[in-house]
Design an enzyme around this catalytic site. Sequence first.
Site, short mmCIF file in Angstrom:
data_model
loop_
_atom_site.label_atom_id
_atom_site.label_comp_id
_atom_site.label_asym_id
_atom_site.label_seq_id
_atom_site.Cartn_x
_atom_site.Cartn_y
_atom_site.Cartn_z
N GLY A 15 0.84 -1.21 0.00
CA GLY A 15 0.00 0.00 0.00
C GLY A 15 0.87 1.25 0.00
N ARG A 29 19.47 10.68 -3.48
CA ARG A 29 20.46 11.74 -3.19
C ARG A 29 21.60 11.23 -2.31
NH1 ARG A 29 17.11 17.35 -3.65
NH2 ARG A 29 16.83 17.07 -5.88
N ARG A 76 1.26 -5.06 -5.95
CA ARG A 76 1.38 -6.33 -5.22
C ARG A 76 1.70 -7.38 -6.29
NH1 ARG A 76 -0.58 -4.70 -0.10
NH2 ARG A 76 -2.14 -3.07 -0.32
N ASP A 107 5.13 -4.97 6.10
CA ASP A 107 5.75 -6.23 6.51
C ASP A 107 5.71 -7.30 5.43
OD1 ASP A 107 3.06 -6.50 6.79
OD2 ASP A 107 3.11 -7.35 8.81
N THR A 130 3.96 2.80 5.53
CA THR A 130 2.54 2.40 5.62
C THR A 130 1.87 3.36 6.60
OG1 THR A 130 1.02 0.71 6.48
CG2 THR A 130 3.26 0.60 7.29
N ASP A 132 -0.52 2.72 8.61
CA ASP A 132 -1.09 2.06 9.79
C ASP A 132 -0.19 2.07 11.02
OD1 ASP A 132 -3.41 1.46 8.46
OD2 ASP A 132 -2.69 -0.50 7.77
N ASP A 134 1.92 -0.11 11.81
CA ASP A 134 1.79 -1.45 12.40
C ASP A 134 3.07 -2.27 12.30
OD1 ASP A 134 1.73 -1.66 9.67
OD2 ASP A 134 -0.02 -2.98 9.58
N ARG A 159 -17.32 17.27 13.02
CA ARG A 159 -17.77 17.81 14.32
C ARG A 159 -18.66 19.05 14.10
NH1 ARG A 159 -17.89 16.00 19.42
NH2 ARG A 159 -15.69 15.45 19.49
N GLY A 175 -7.03 0.77 9.97
CA GLY A 175 -6.40 0.07 11.09
C GLY A 175 -7.08 -1.27 11.31
N ARG A 176 -6.68 -2.29 10.52
CA ARG A 176 -7.29 -3.61 10.64
C ARG A 176 -6.79 -4.35 11.87
NH1 ARG A 176 -6.98 -4.14 5.04
NH2 ARG A 176 -9.03 -3.60 4.28
N ALA A 191 -12.96 12.72 20.49
CA ALA A 191 -14.00 11.69 20.37
C ALA A 191 -14.50 11.24 21.74
CB ALA A 191 -13.44 10.49 19.61
N GLU A 227 -11.06 0.02 11.58
CA GLU A 227 -11.64 -1.03 10.73
C GLU A 227 -11.75 -2.37 11.44
OE1 GLU A 227 -9.96 -0.48 6.24
OE2 GLU A 227 -8.54 -0.65 7.87
N ARG A 261 -4.86 7.77 2.82
CA ARG A 261 -3.56 7.39 2.27
C ARG A 261 -2.92 8.49 1.43
NH1 ARG A 261 -3.58 1.57 -0.14
NH2 ARG A 261 -3.83 0.35 1.75
P1 ATP Z 1 0.75 -2.92 3.42
O1 ATP Z 1 1.11 -2.82 4.87
O2 ATP Z 1 0.37 -1.65 2.83
O3 ATP Z 1 -0.21 -4.05 3.10
P2 ATP Z 1 2.81 -4.72 2.58
O4 ATP Z 1 4.21 -4.53 2.18
O5 ATP Z 1 2.57 -5.52 3.84
O6 ATP Z 1 2.13 -3.30 2.66
P3 ATP Z 1 1.77 -6.90 0.96
O7 ATP Z 1 0.73 -6.86 -0.12
O8 ATP Z 1 1.55 -7.80 2.11
O9 ATP Z 1 2.00 -5.37 1.38
O10 ATP Z 1 3.17 -7.32 0.27
C1 ATP Z 1 3.67 -6.62 -0.85
C2 ATP Z 1 4.34 -7.58 -1.78
O11 ATP Z 1 5.43 -8.25 -1.12
C3 ATP Z 1 3.46 -8.74 -2.26
O12 ATP Z 1 2.61 -8.38 -3.34
C4 ATP Z 1 4.49 -9.77 -2.70
O13 ATP Z 1 4.97 -9.48 -3.98
C5 ATP Z 1 5.60 -9.54 -1.67
N1 ATP Z 1 5.47 -10.56 -0.62
C6 ATP Z 1 4.67 -10.55 0.47
N2 ATP Z 1 4.78 -11.69 1.17
C7 ATP Z 1 5.68 -12.46 0.50
C8 ATP Z 1 6.21 -13.77 0.69
N3 ATP Z 1 5.85 -14.53 1.74
N4 ATP Z 1 7.11 -14.22 -0.20
C9 ATP Z 1 7.50 -13.46 -1.24
N5 ATP Z 1 7.01 -12.24 -1.49
C10 ATP Z 1 6.12 -11.74 -0.65
#
Ligand code: ATP
Length: 328
Positions: A15, A29, A76, A107, A130, A132, A134, A159, A175-176, A191, A227, A261
């Site tokens: 994201g 840079r 993704r 992550d 990100t 979130d 998180d 408000r 925030g899942r 709030a 969320e 976002r």
């Molecule tokens: P957000 O927090 O916004 O969801 P994110 O980095 O956690 O960001 P993901 O969609 O979970 O987003 O992962 C991004 C990309 O990382 C995936 O589309 C995939 O290409 C790669 N990825 C995630 N998990 C794996 C995995 N276990 N093995 C290989 N590639 C991965």
Amino acid sequence: MGKAIKKLAVLTSGGDSPGMNAAIRSVVRTCAYHDIECVGVYRGYEGLIEGDFKAMDARSVKGIINKGGTILKSARSKEFRTEEGRKKAFKQLTDANIDGLVVVGGDGSFTGALIFNQEFDFPVMGIPGTIDNDIYGTSHTLGFDTALNTVVDAIDKIRDTASSHNRLFFIEVMGRDVGHIALNTGIAGGAEEILIPEEDLGLDRLVESLNKSRKSGKTSSIVIVAEGDKIGKNIFELKDYVDDNMEGYDVRVSVLGHMQRGGAPSCFDRVLASRMGVKAVESLLEGETNYMVGLLNNSVELTPLDKAIKGKSKINLELLRVSDIMST
Ligand code: ATP
């Protein structure tokens, strides 16, 4: 210590979040400062597999520090989850003589980077991007502060209309899994209640608390709902329940969605992105790999990627207490 690094690549993945552009600028840079070539990879791991690269010099990142989103685009990639896909990505990197990779993402993106390193011994460094917040190993992810400001601005506007009409508003924020956005913006926006994934208030206590605040003289109320809140109802079901069990308020719902976002990154996120980019590049140049850069006690530090992936980003319990006291 691995081989000397002469050329680095940077990509944004998962994201998008405000501050990603500022991070790209910083990576580019810092490379220029150290006389290292830098390549931007379009569309995250998808572009890595396809070799969708663009050479970037210091001037190529002018005018982007204040822009939301990511000029490199994000994606993704299903293919990168396969060994075949990662083999293609490795070939693209070696064919282009690239010696290390900076991944700006969440992550999931870090998991991909770590697996890639383990398979090909390719140096990788993560920057947490990100909204979130998180991710373990940093008090702030890139985009979190900007998202907080966006949400608070929206709450202030809601408000105005809530108090003009004696309305109770349920406002859903992102925030899942963690309630950082809800908790912080709930306090900042005044709030009455904040529903977060970490705490199950329960429907009865929610209604009880709202009744209490109405009896205490409040003419409007705002409830911030993450969320992934624990009550287990979606925000429209929550509204219906409160409508059926409470009198005196006109109950409305507002789902803020993807506006959280976007937007120009805050000063905090621009500075953070600049600091993180410098640390990510210089750590790779020093021979480090498999780390995420993060802000800890206002210092940019390295956390091993596996810890950043597995660790839990915890909400600040003091904030929970402050929010309780403030809604008195
Ligand atoms: P957000 O927090 O916004 O969801 P994110 O980095 O956690 O960001 P993901 O969609 O979970 O987003 O992962 C991004 C990309 O990382 C995936 O589309 C995939 O290409 C790669 N990825 C995630 N998990 C794996 C995995 N276990 N093995 C290989 N590639 C991965």
